[in-house]
Design an enzyme around this catalytic site. Structure first.
Site, PDB file in Angstrom:
ATOM      1  N   HIS A  45     -19.612  83.337-103.091  1.00  0.00           N
ATOM      2  CA  HIS A  45     -18.270  83.053-103.580  1.00  0.00           C
ATOM      3  C   HIS A  45     -18.319  82.065-104.748  1.00  0.00           C
ATOM      4  O   HIS A  45     -18.686  80.900-104.571  1.00  0.00           O
ATOM      5  CB  HIS A  45     -17.447  82.474-102.423  1.00  0.00           C
ATOM      6  N   HIS A  87     -11.811  79.958-111.969  1.00  0.00           N
ATOM      7  CA  HIS A  87     -11.061  80.284-110.766  1.00  0.00           C
ATOM      8  C   HIS A  87      -9.588  80.531-111.050  1.00  0.00           C
ATOM      9  O   HIS A  87      -8.948  81.341-110.381  1.00  0.00           O
ATOM     10  CB  HIS A  87     -11.199  79.161-109.742  1.00  0.00           C
TER      11      HIS A  87
END
Length: 380
Positions: A45, A87
């Site tokens: 991730h 992100h």
């Protein structure tokens, strides 16, 4: 039962081996239409985020080194139409932009999925300007010793990295890009979906058998990509909060991100469905018309309750995985973090095993090495 599984697998291997060795690797890894890979995929991730600043080539490389099957870049777009890895579209928390006087005038306020955000937005920067920034660790509970060392990578650079490496199992490194807030970008004249499709085409990764999953919290972008390519797609779903009794809360307070609880493209179109829709038979059937998998936040699969003293009780698994598998949807829940002890009680291995036992097909993890080790000790 074991004999039947062996026979089925033998047939699968025979059929796919007639296609190509690369495709065989991807088929067993969850691609090519197989809804149940041999073992759950380990998805790094944002790279090895627990060690190095997220979404850097160095973090992705570390994730591969630690045993990840896939690396996961979140994608946003620059003013001049280049996909880069951050992100969110705003970047003060993950870069040193606030410390660079030359970019002070680019701080602005924009409405992002229903919330007014004042920050520096990637869409106001050219790639040349982005390359002057350096990545930082956004979490206060993790080491910042590597802050300001690494550049912000482009999607092409990430693809090139993945192609230049092999997993610790000797397979092709998978890429699991998330297109972030495509409606927001489209309104700025930045068509993320088309740029992504072009990048995958150039890299020869725009097929069902490529080691690629494209994920998104919105629905229309995935449907659009599905109409243009056979690349594997994953519908992400979320919720605003978990109630004390373990039920999921889809009521977003005014002024917060609507996309916490519903696809923002649904909201804009006047569609009142929240992500709860995707937990139903009808919702799973709908997702299967354009997606190959579904990526839920962990409480959709294994809920928990909280008492007045903040004590957590983990509840039995829901029917989410079984229902998804009924419609041949892979299930890749997020995000596994050592710091999040709701399900593990301080023992990460237990948490992974809990979800592996629930039948998930992969996990998004900040701690790739922990996930790999848990998979090794798991007894299906």
């Amino acid at each position: 039962m074991k004999k039947v599984n062996v026979i089925i697998l033998a047939k699968v291997l025979l059929i796919v081996s007639l296609i190509s060795c690369d495709k065989l690797d991807d088929f067993i890894g969850g691609g090519g239409g197989n809804p149940h890979p041999q073992k759950p995929l380990i998805i790094a991730h944002r790279g090895a985020q627990s060690i190095l600043p997220e979404h850097t080539l160095e973090a992705y490389a570390k994730g591969i080194e630690l045993g990840a099957d896939f690396i996961e870049p979140d994608l946003v777009m620059t003013k001049d139409g280049v996909l880069i890895a951050r992100h969110e579209p705003f970047i003060s928390g993950t870069t040193n932009v606030a410390d660079l006087p030359e970019f002070a005038n680019l701080k602005t306020t924009k409405n992002l999925d229903g919330k007014e955000v004042t920050d520096w937005f990637v869409s106001d920067f050219t790639l040349e300007q982005i390359k002057k920034l350096r990545a930082r660790q956004p979490r206060a509970d993790r080491s910042d010793q590597f802050d300001d060392l690494y550049q912000i990578p482009t999607f092409k650079e990430i693809i090139d990295l993945a192609k230049s490496r092999k997993t610790t199992k000797g397979k092709r490194v998978g890429i699991y890009p998330e297109i972030k807030h495509p409606y927001f970008h489209d309104q700025l004249g930045l068509p993320m979906e088309d740029v992504l499709l072009k990048a995958l085409e150039v890299a020869k990764l725009n097929s069902k058998h490529a080691p690629v999953f494209v994920q998104c919290f919105e629905v229309a972008p995935l449907q659009y990509i599905n109409s243009k390519s056979s690349v594997k797609l994953v519908q992400l779903i979320s919720t605003y909060n978990v109630n004390a009794d373990g039920t999921l809360d889809f009521n977003v307070p005014a002024g917060d991100f609507i996309s916490y609880a519903a696809p923002f493209d649904f909201y804009i179109a006047g569609d009142t469905r929240t992500y709860a829709y995707f937990t139903t038979e009808e919702g799973m059937r709908f997702a299967a018309t354009y997606a190959d998998g579904i990526g839920p936040w962990k409480p959709f699969i294994i809920p928990f309750t909280r008492d007045t003293n903040d004590n957590i009780t983990v509840l039995p698994a829901t029917n989410f995985v079984d229902l998804a598998h009924k419609y041949n949807l892979l299930v890749h829940p997020y995000t596994f973090r050592n710091e999040d002890e709701k399900w593990s009680g301080g023992h990460p291995e237990f948490e992974y095993h809990l979800f592996f036992d629930a039948g998930v097909d992969g996990v998004f993890t900040d701690y790739t090495d922990e996930a790999v080790n848990a998979l090794l000790t798991w007894k299906p």
